[in-house]
Design a protein around this motif. Structure first.
Motif, short mmCIF file in Angstrom:
data_model
loop_
_atom_site.label_atom_id
_atom_site.label_comp_id
_atom_site.label_asym_id
_atom_site.label_seq_id
_atom_site.Cartn_x
_atom_site.Cartn_y
_atom_site.Cartn_z
N LEU A 9 56.74 17.64 42.65
CA LEU A 9 55.30 17.73 42.89
C LEU A 9 54.87 19.03 43.57
O LEU A 9 53.93 19.66 43.11
N PRO A 10 55.52 19.49 44.63
CA PRO A 10 55.08 20.76 45.22
C PRO A 10 55.25 21.93 44.26
O PRO A 10 54.44 22.84 44.23
N HIS A 11 56.29 21.89 43.46
CA HIS A 11 56.53 22.97 42.50
C HIS A 11 55.41 23.01 41.44
O HIS A 11 54.95 24.08 41.08
N VAL A 12 54.96 21.86 41.00
CA VAL A 12 53.91 21.81 39.99
C VAL A 12 52.60 22.34 40.57
O VAL A 12 51.91 23.12 39.93
N SER A 13 52.24 21.98 41.78
CA SER A 13 50.99 22.47 42.36
C SER A 13 51.06 23.97 42.62
O SER A 13 50.07 24.67 42.47
N TYR A 14 52.24 24.48 42.99
CA TYR A 14 52.40 25.91 43.20
C TYR A 14 52.19 26.66 41.89
O TYR A 14 51.49 27.67 41.85
N ASN A 15 52.76 26.16 40.81
CA ASN A 15 52.56 26.77 39.50
C ASN A 15 51.10 26.70 39.07
O ASN A 15 50.59 27.62 38.43
N PHE A 16 50.44 25.61 39.41
CA PHE A 16 49.03 25.46 39.08
C PHE A 16 48.21 26.57 39.71
O PHE A 16 47.36 27.18 39.06
N TYR A 17 48.48 26.88 40.98
CA TYR A 17 47.72 27.93 41.65
C TYR A 17 48.07 29.32 41.13
O TYR A 17 47.22 30.20 41.10
N ILE A 18 49.30 29.51 40.71
CA ILE A 18 49.65 30.78 40.06
C ILE A 18 48.87 30.93 38.77
O ILE A 18 48.30 31.99 38.49
N GLY A 19 48.81 29.88 37.97
CA GLY A 19 48.05 29.90 36.72
C GLY A 19 46.57 30.12 36.96
O GLY A 19 45.91 30.88 36.24
N LEU A 20 46.04 29.49 37.99
CA LEU A 20 44.63 29.66 38.33
C LEU A 20 44.36 31.11 38.74
O LEU A 20 43.39 31.72 38.29
N GLY A 21 45.22 31.67 39.56
CA GLY A 21 45.05 33.07 39.98
C GLY A 21 45.15 34.03 38.80
O GLY A 21 44.38 34.99 38.71
N LEU A 22 46.09 33.78 37.91
CA LEU A 22 46.23 34.63 36.73
C LEU A 22 45.00 34.53 35.82
O LEU A 22 44.54 35.54 35.28
N ALA A 23 44.47 33.33 35.66
CA ALA A 23 43.29 33.15 34.81
C ALA A 23 42.07 33.85 35.38
O ALA A 23 41.31 34.50 34.65
N VAL A 24 41.87 33.76 36.68
CA VAL A 24 40.72 34.41 37.32
C VAL A 24 40.88 35.93 37.28
O VAL A 24 39.94 36.66 36.95
N SER A 25 42.09 36.42 37.58
CA SER A 25 42.31 37.87 37.53
C SER A 25 42.17 38.39 36.11
O SER A 25 41.70 39.51 35.89
N SER A 26 42.57 37.59 35.14
CA SER A 26 42.40 37.96 33.74
C SER A 26 40.92 38.18 33.42
O SER A 26 40.56 39.17 32.79
N SER A 27 40.09 37.28 33.88
CA SER A 27 38.65 37.42 33.62
C SER A 27 38.08 38.66 34.30
O SER A 27 37.22 39.34 33.73
N LEU A 28 38.57 38.96 35.49
CA LEU A 28 38.09 40.16 36.19
C LEU A 28 38.49 41.43 35.45
O LEU A 28 37.68 42.34 35.27
N PHE A 29 39.74 41.50 35.00
CA PHE A 29 40.20 42.68 34.27
C PHE A 29 39.47 42.83 32.94
O PHE A 29 39.04 43.93 32.58
N ILE A 30 39.36 41.74 32.18
CA ILE A 30 38.72 41.82 30.87
C ILE A 30 37.24 42.14 30.99
O ILE A 30 36.70 42.99 30.27
N GLY A 31 36.55 41.47 31.91
CA GLY A 31 35.12 41.74 32.10
C GLY A 31 34.85 43.16 32.53
O GLY A 31 33.90 43.80 32.07
N SER A 32 35.69 43.68 33.40
CA SER A 32 35.51 45.06 33.85
C SER A 32 35.87 46.07 32.76
O SER A 32 35.31 47.16 32.71
N SER A 33 36.81 45.72 31.89
CA SER A 33 37.25 46.66 30.87
C SER A 33 36.12 47.04 29.92
O SER A 33 36.04 48.19 29.49
N PHE A 34 35.25 46.10 29.61
CA PHE A 34 34.13 46.40 28.71
C PHE A 34 33.22 47.47 29.32
O PHE A 34 32.77 48.40 28.65
N VAL A 35 32.98 47.33 30.61
CA VAL A 35 32.09 48.27 31.29
C VAL A 35 32.76 49.63 31.44
O VAL A 35 32.12 50.67 31.27
N ILE A 36 34.05 49.64 31.74
CA ILE A 36 34.77 50.91 31.89
C ILE A 36 34.77 51.67 30.56
O ILE A 36 34.50 52.87 30.52
N LYS A 37 35.06 50.96 29.47
CA LYS A 37 35.04 51.61 28.15
C LYS A 37 33.64 52.10 27.80
O LYS A 37 33.47 53.18 27.23
N LYS A 38 32.63 51.33 28.16
CA LYS A 38 31.25 51.73 27.89
C LYS A 38 30.91 53.01 28.65
O LYS A 38 30.25 53.91 28.11
#
Length: 110
Positions: A9-38
């Motif tokens: 159980l602790p291992h699963v919740s730890y992985n969940f937060y890693i996935g959540l952090g990766l998903a949010v950082s992914s959105s930040l990088f992708i959203g910013s990339s459009f503006v940088i290229k523009k």
């Protein structure tokens, strides 16, 4: 048998937060990339070079455009990795954050 489930159980919740952090950082990088290229494309346009839609390739010599492309690549890699740690029902909807990040950055641009 219950000991195995309790230790997982602790291992699963730890992985969940890693996935959540990766998903949010992914959105930040992708959203910013459009503006940088523009910004890179606007810089090329202000220099009087031929637009890419008309056969120009000046954007390939612009480091700002390449920074935006690299940012998009990092974001897509983080998104791909997020699916390994968190369920798709969490990662997929968080992809919409990239639209909001892009909108907020564009509002600052103009």
């Amino acid at each position: 048998m219950s000991e195995v489930a309790d230790t997982d159980l602790p291992h699963v919740s730890y992985n969940f937060y890693i996935g959540l952090g990766l998903a949010v950082s992914s959105s930040l990088f992708i959203g910013s990339s459009f503006v940088i290229k523009k910004k890179g494309l606007l810089r090329i346009g202000s220099q009087g070079q031929i637009r890419a839609g008309l056969g120009g390739y000046g954007y390939l010599k612009e480091w700002i455009w390449w920074a935006g492309l690299l940012s998009m690549g990092i974001g897509e890699a983080a998104n791909f990795a997020a699916y390994a740690f968190a369920p798709a029902s969490l990662v997929t909807p968080l992809g919409v954050l990239s639209v909001l990040v892009s909108l907020l950055n564009l509002l600052e641009l103009f």
